[in-house]
Design a protein around this motif. Sequence first.
Motif, PDB file in Angstrom:
ATOM      1  N   THR A   1    -144.189  17.103  78.012  1.00 47.53           N
ATOM      2  CA  THR A   1    -142.779  16.736  78.061  1.00 47.53           C
ATOM      3  C   THR A   1    -142.062  17.361  76.874  1.00 47.53           C
ATOM      4  OG1 THR A   1    -143.312  14.684  76.879  1.00 47.53           O
ATOM      5  CG2 THR A   1    -143.225  14.581  79.289  1.00 47.53           C
TER       6      THR A   1
ATOM      7  N   LEU B   1    -133.632  10.953  88.784  1.00 49.89           N
ATOM      8  CA  LEU B   1    -133.433  11.252  87.369  1.00 49.89           C
ATOM      9  C   LEU B   1    -132.646  10.125  86.720  1.00 49.89           C
ATOM     10  CD1 LEU B   1    -132.386  15.016  87.621  1.00 49.89           C
ATOM     11  CD2 LEU B   1    -134.691  14.066  87.416  1.00 49.89           C
TER      12      LEU B   1
ATOM     13  N   GLU C   1    -135.280  11.308  82.306  1.00 46.30           N
ATOM     14  CA  GLU C   1    -136.567  10.752  82.734  1.00 46.30           C
ATOM     15  C   GLU C   1    -136.699  10.993  84.232  1.00 46.30           C
ATOM     16  OE1 GLU C   1    -139.143   6.570  82.647  1.00 46.30           O
ATOM     17  OE2 GLU C   1    -137.042   6.618  81.989  1.00 46.30           O
ATOM     18  N   VAL C   2    -137.786  11.637  84.633  1.00 46.65           N
ATOM     19  CA  VAL C   2    -138.034  11.950  86.040  1.00 46.65           C
ATOM     20  C   VAL C   2    -138.943  10.862  86.607  1.00 46.65           C
ATOM     21  CG1 VAL C   2    -138.829  13.675  87.690  1.00 46.65           C
ATOM     22  CG2 VAL C   2    -137.834  14.394  85.505  1.00 46.65           C
TER      23      VAL C   2
ATOM     24  N   TYR D   1    -139.826  12.619  78.251  1.00 46.95           N
ATOM     25  CA  TYR D   1    -138.555  13.066  78.807  1.00 46.95           C
ATOM     26  C   TYR D   1    -138.617  14.562  78.969  1.00 46.95           C
ATOM     27  CZ  TYR D   1    -136.843   8.462  77.486  1.00 46.95           C
ATOM     28  OH  TYR D   1    -136.670   7.112  77.368  1.00 46.95           O
TER      29      TYR D   1
ATOM     30  N   GLY E   1    -135.819  18.977  84.379  1.00 48.92           N
ATOM     31  CA  GLY E   1    -135.972  17.842  85.279  1.00 48.92           C
ATOM     32  C   GLY E   1    -135.447  18.140  86.668  1.00 48.92           C
TER      33      GLY E   1
ATOM     34  N   ARG F   1    -137.698  18.324  90.059  1.00 51.84           N
ATOM     35  CA  ARG F   1    -137.399  17.502  91.228  1.00 51.84           C
ATOM     36  C   ARG F   1    -137.359  18.358  92.492  1.00 51.84           C
ATOM     37  NH1 ARG F   1    -132.176  13.556  91.695  1.00 51.84           N
ATOM     38  NH2 ARG F   1    -131.015  15.481  91.256  1.00 51.84           N
TER      39      ARG F   1
END
Length: 522
Positions: A18, A112, A125-126, A142, A148, A152
């Motif tokens: 992260t 998200l 934050e995913v 994060y 992110g 996704r």
Amino acid sequence: MNGEAVIAATAEGEPQRTDVLTFVVKAVTVLPQLLIPLGFASYSIADGEFGGVALYLALLAAAALALILLSSFLQWSRFTYRIGETDIRVESGLLSRAARSVPYERIQDVSLEQKLVPRLLGLVEVKFETGAGGKDELALAYLSEEEGEALRELVRERREDSDDVPASPVQETEDAVETTPAATLFAMGPRRLFTFGLFEFSLAVVAVIGGLAQQFDFLLPFDIWDWREWSGLVAVPTAQIAGWGLAAQMIGGVLAVLSLLAVGIVTGVIRTFLRDWGFRLEKTPKGFRRRRGLLTRTDVVMPAHRVQALIMSTGIVRRRFGWNALKFVSLAQDSGSSSHVVAPFAQDDELAPIIRAAGFEPAGEDLDWQRGCTAHRNLSMLVNATILGLMTSFVLALTTLTDNDALSGKAWFALIPFSVGTFLVLREFFVWRYARNALSLRQVVRRAGWLAPSTTIANRVKLQSVEIKQGPLARRFGYASLHLGLAGGSYAIEGIPLDRARALRNGILGSIAGTDFSELNR
């Protein structure tokens, strides 16, 4: 790392970490939670001396921050994730290592979320929703906003690639609808938020103030919970007010109540602005995208073909002004979760386009609405009347036969259970009167609630099971409860005639049998 780098790295299945600022965010988030115990410790060490308390508090806070930073950095350095061809694998732990793998077919959605501190640093934050009741979800905290968003989309693409079963006619129809450009279905500006906040009355701040006063009463000049202290402080004003007469005293009481109402209204408005600022619901090629939040920003996408049911609800007061809330029940939802609220404060004409975009139809009065069984209503009324009647008789006997001065001769106490019983009996009647159910070609609909009614609309082919339940009294008097299976919640129609329950079950099972449910869970 930018989005293109993420795709390149994950394509090779390389372990990723992260964002490097993750341990800083976690440290900044944890430290404020330690200030209160550190303050107590500093107060004890410095024996209440103000200068000493400040000094020790600063030293203890600096030491705690250093330890938290070190611990967070070590945890961050030992946390890795890998985006494979068939699953997501996460490894974590300092001394004892733990590895977890989640196949793509289990992932229902990816959302998200940005709280205040990560948002200031451009981090998200995913969250990967697996439909496991909210207790088995996977989160990466994060990543950068670009990373992110790219992650996704990548996970969604691989989730779709893992679906090798041909799409059903329902799926093909929805896919055709989703090829249209993104369009805003519902949004709330500051004026709407303010109106919404007026209905979100809350006295939680009063409880918070009371709790803080109890925790920090040592800082106050007297014990606020000692009524003698208060009586001494207000003795003179009370005597003056008493001299003004009954009207002035009543005005004072009204002003006190209005002050509490003002506190509740202001609290509700603030909470609403913090939670729903910038609320926007859009229909995108991937589904419904909902964004909201002032300090904590959330970005959730809900695929339309996974919406099993809709719930429209209102409140005792807001229903008089035509305000309603709309919530989706989907395969990726924990029961009771608020993450699927798509229109928290809207009029009926604003809800209709959202309902149709999800593949449903609003429940009109032209449906074949039917009420519950009168036997179920009468038995419920009888049970309540019997219980409260016995309590009323007991209170009457107690106030008549007892020698206790506090109770003797006060038969009017029996009015309390009698009034409660009367209300409950009348409530059962009105609940039965307003509870209705209907079955259309594609939907099963239930309306429930007396003062704050709600309407639940479920797609017949997306229900997973149908069950008829009967207790001893239900079997004796010929009524039953119909329980419908929803992955993201519960749905029951209670107290309906047995013939009606069987007719609903047969109709719903016919729809379910004609469609492969696995084709809808994609």
